[in-house]
Design a protein around this motif. Sequence first.
Motif, PDB file in Angstrom:
ATOM      1  N   ILE A  89       0.498  -1.257  -0.157  1.00  0.00           N
ATOM      2  CA  ILE A  89      -0.287   0.134   0.422  1.00  0.00           C
ATOM      3  C   ILE A  89       0.670   1.200  -0.399  1.00  0.00           C
ATOM      4  N   ILE A  90       0.285   2.273  -0.826  1.00  0.00           N
ATOM      5  CA  ILE A  90       1.515   3.285  -0.830  1.00  0.00           C
ATOM      6  C   ILE A  90      -0.096   4.842  -0.362  1.00  0.00           C
ATOM      7  N   THR A  91       0.214   5.488   0.861  1.00  0.00           N
ATOM      8  CA  THR A  91      -0.611   6.527   0.876  1.00  0.00           C
ATOM      9  C   THR A  91       0.148   7.604   0.593  1.00  0.00           C
ATOM     10  N   LEU A  92      -0.719   8.670  -0.325  1.00  0.00           N
ATOM     11  CA  LEU A  92       0.257   9.892  -0.290  1.00  0.00           C
ATOM     12  C   LEU A  92      -1.087  11.047   0.401  1.00  0.00           C
ATOM     13  N   VAL A  93      -0.520  11.566   0.752  1.00  0.00           N
ATOM     14  CA  VAL A  93      -0.729  12.681   1.943  1.00  0.00           C
ATOM     15  C   VAL A  93      -0.814  13.856   0.453  1.00  0.00           C
ATOM     16  N   ILE A  94      -2.148  15.013   0.358  1.00  0.00           N
ATOM     17  CA  ILE A  94      -1.939  16.316  -0.261  1.00  0.00           C
ATOM     18  C   ILE A  94      -1.723  17.486   0.432  1.00  0.00           C
ATOM     19  N   ASN A  95      -1.406  18.203   0.594  1.00  0.00           N
ATOM     20  CA  ASN A  95      -1.601  19.338   1.317  1.00  0.00           C
ATOM     21  C   ASN A  95      -2.567  20.436   0.568  1.00  0.00           C
ATOM     22  N   PHE A  96      -3.613  20.476   0.268  1.00  0.00           N
ATOM     23  CA  PHE A  96      -4.126  21.232   0.173  1.00  0.00           C
ATOM     24  C   PHE A  96      -4.248  22.238   0.823  1.00  0.00           C
ATOM     25  N   SER A  97      -4.279  22.864   1.859  1.00  0.00           N
ATOM     26  CA  SER A  97      -4.247  24.370   2.228  1.00  0.00           C
ATOM     27  C   SER A  97      -3.792  25.528   2.518  1.00  0.00           C
ATOM     28  N   GLY A  98      -2.470  25.155   1.124  1.00  0.00           N
ATOM     29  CA  GLY A  98      -2.204  27.057   0.963  1.00  0.00           C
ATOM     30  C   GLY A  98      -1.003  27.643   1.718  1.00  0.00           C
ATOM     31  N   ASP A  99      -0.966  26.887   3.254  1.00  0.00           N
ATOM     32  CA  ASP A  99       0.691  27.171   3.346  1.00  0.00           C
ATOM     33  C   ASP A  99       1.480  25.902   4.075  1.00  0.00           C
ATOM     34  N   ALA A 100       2.280  26.084   3.924  1.00  0.00           N
ATOM     35  CA  ALA A 100       3.050  25.204   4.195  1.00  0.00           C
ATOM     36  C   ALA A 100       2.945  24.325   4.966  1.00  0.00           C
ATOM     37  N   TRP A 101       3.356  22.357   4.535  1.00  0.00           N
ATOM     38  CA  TRP A 101       3.602  22.073   5.810  1.00  0.00           C
ATOM     39  C   TRP A 101       4.480  21.802   7.075  1.00  0.00           C
ATOM     40  N   GLU A 102       3.749  22.224   8.447  1.00  0.00           N
ATOM     41  CA  GLU A 102       4.653  22.123   9.728  1.00  0.00           C
ATOM     42  C   GLU A 102       5.164  21.657  10.668  1.00  0.00           C
TER      43      GLU A 102
ATOM     44  N   PRO B 110     -10.056  23.607 -16.902  1.00  0.00           N
ATOM     45  CA  PRO B 110     -11.348  22.867 -16.408  1.00  0.00           C
ATOM     46  C   PRO B 110     -12.505  23.576 -15.361  1.00  0.00           C
ATOM     47  N   ASN B 111     -13.466  24.121 -15.512  1.00  0.00           N
ATOM     48  CA  ASN B 111     -14.077  24.776 -13.938  1.00  0.00           C
ATOM     49  C   ASN B 111     -14.574  24.348 -13.487  1.00  0.00           C
ATOM     50  N   GLU B 112     -14.273  22.915 -13.459  1.00  0.00           N
ATOM     51  CA  GLU B 112     -14.216  22.419 -11.567  1.00  0.00           C
ATOM     52  C   GLU B 112     -12.613  22.503 -11.689  1.00  0.00           C
ATOM     53  N   ALA B 113     -12.183  22.675 -11.937  1.00  0.00           N
ATOM     54  CA  ALA B 113     -10.863  22.960 -10.665  1.00  0.00           C
ATOM     55  C   ALA B 113     -10.370  24.238 -10.551  1.00  0.00           C
ATOM     56  N   VAL B 114     -11.408  25.227 -11.460  1.00  0.00           N
ATOM     57  CA  VAL B 114     -11.428  26.531 -10.826  1.00  0.00           C
ATOM     58  C   VAL B 114     -12.198  26.534  -9.411  1.00  0.00           C
ATOM     59  N   SER B 115     -13.354  25.579  -9.658  1.00  0.00           N
ATOM     60  CA  SER B 115     -14.066  25.997  -8.242  1.00  0.00           C
ATOM     61  C   SER B 115     -13.511  25.032  -6.888  1.00  0.00           C
ATOM     62  N   LEU B 116     -12.533  24.646  -7.283  1.00  0.00           N
ATOM     63  CA  LEU B 116     -11.973  24.071  -6.495  1.00  0.00           C
ATOM     64  C   LEU B 116     -11.071  24.874  -6.045  1.00  0.00           C
ATOM     65  N   ILE B 117     -10.472  25.920  -6.833  1.00  0.00           N
ATOM     66  CA  ILE B 117      -9.535  26.839  -6.202  1.00  0.00           C
ATOM     67  C   ILE B 117      -9.932  28.138  -5.559  1.00  0.00           C
ATOM     68  N   ASN B 118     -11.587  27.926  -6.205  1.00  0.00           N
ATOM     69  CA  ASN B 118     -12.579  29.092  -5.454  1.00  0.00           C
ATOM     70  C   ASN B 118     -12.702  28.876  -4.124  1.00  0.00           C
ATOM     71  N   THR B 119     -12.909  27.348  -3.624  1.00  0.00           N
ATOM     72  CA  THR B 119     -13.534  26.566  -2.848  1.00  0.00           C
ATOM     73  C   THR B 119     -11.854  26.771  -1.470  1.00  0.00           C
ATOM     74  N   LEU B 120     -11.132  26.009  -2.111  1.00  0.00           N
ATOM     75  CA  LEU B 120      -9.757  26.061  -1.021  1.00  0.00           C
ATOM     76  C   LEU B 120      -9.215  27.632  -0.722  1.00  0.00           C
ATOM     77  N   THR B 121      -9.327  28.450  -1.674  1.00  0.00           N
ATOM     78  CA  THR B 121      -9.206  30.181  -0.944  1.00  0.00           C
ATOM     79  C   THR B 121      -9.595  30.833  -1.172  1.00  0.00           C
ATOM     80  N   SER B 122     -10.719  30.488  -1.569  1.00  0.00           N
ATOM     81  CA  SER B 122     -11.688  32.282  -1.329  1.00  0.00           C
ATOM     82  C   SER B 122     -11.809  32.745  -2.978  1.00  0.00           C
ATOM     83  N   ALA B 123     -11.119  32.471  -3.458  1.00  0.00           N
ATOM     84  CA  ALA B 123     -10.910  33.204  -4.713  1.00  0.00           C
ATOM     85  C   ALA B 123     -11.784  34.509  -5.256  1.00  0.00           C
TER      86      ALA B 123
END
Length: 326
Positions: A142-155, A230-243
């Motif tokens: 099993i390979i588990t990968l964590v993706i940091n979508f917070s916009g901040d550096a992972w500390e 793609p609009n779905e990606a733009v929508s995701l950016i808006n949700t994650l960053t309040s853009a």
Amino acid sequence: MGDKDNKTKKFIEKNRIFADVFNYFIYDGEQVIKPDDLQQLDSTEIVLNKELPIDKDSVKKYRDVIKHWAIKRDDKATYVLLAVENQSEIHYAMPVRTMLYDALRYANQIENIATENRRNKKLKSNVEFLSGLLKTDRILPIITLVINFSGDAWEAPTKLIQMFPEMDKKVLKYVKNYEINLIDPVNIPKKNFNKFITELREVLLYLKYSNDKNRLYKEVMTDKHFENVPNEAVSLINTLTSANIKISEKKENSNMCKALEGLKEDWKKEGEKEGRKEGRKEGQFTALLNLIKSGVITLKQAAESLNISETKFKKELKNLSLEPLN
């Protein structure tokens, strides 16, 4: 936070995005994992606990996304379980969390094999009955990968060992470590983003600069990829960053470059407002600092006038680059 989690999960579970993530992480962008080679699996991890009452006989944990990858290369078949944990917020116990997910999936694999062996009466010796496995039985890695979508550096910790207090190194030598696999956009070199081949590139690149609007504007406006997202990606950016980037209503893709041109003036006004606010704050602390130095008021009184602690008052002086108090 729920909307962020739902959107990132829906985005990542698409086979072509999922393949893009792991091709970047494992194969440095080489297109080895094909979307058609991936099969979605149930993300529920269950471990049986026979000591609990029968109506509470299991512990459930829910991964974000897990898929089965099957590929044949050089006449050899490879089977691996690939999982992603999307983090819209930084998690300080991530090594333990992902370790538990992996352990549960391994335990479930063993339980499933043992059940089949018992059903088909393959177990012969006491040793085989003890584990339920034959000597030749194997489980999938099993390979588990964590993706940091917070916009901040992972500390937060990336290794189990980082969660322990200081201790004797001779003792620590025998503690098995666990390290998470992490994609942290803030720390990805800009040139490496071209190793992604899907719109995940634009999402992660936007996140990398989301806390620096001047740099973000420059990067987006000089990158042709952002002209057709793609609009779905733009929508995701808006949700994650309040853009609040405008999404095309007539097309499946949006031009983020044009959208950011309209937002630039709003960002400028916002920056000027923050600058004035920061200036007033600095003036307030400077005035109180002078009163303290003159002996008119004490540090405690100054802090109380702002409804903050003395420690917080000193910290703000440091943040504003004002002369520290002893």
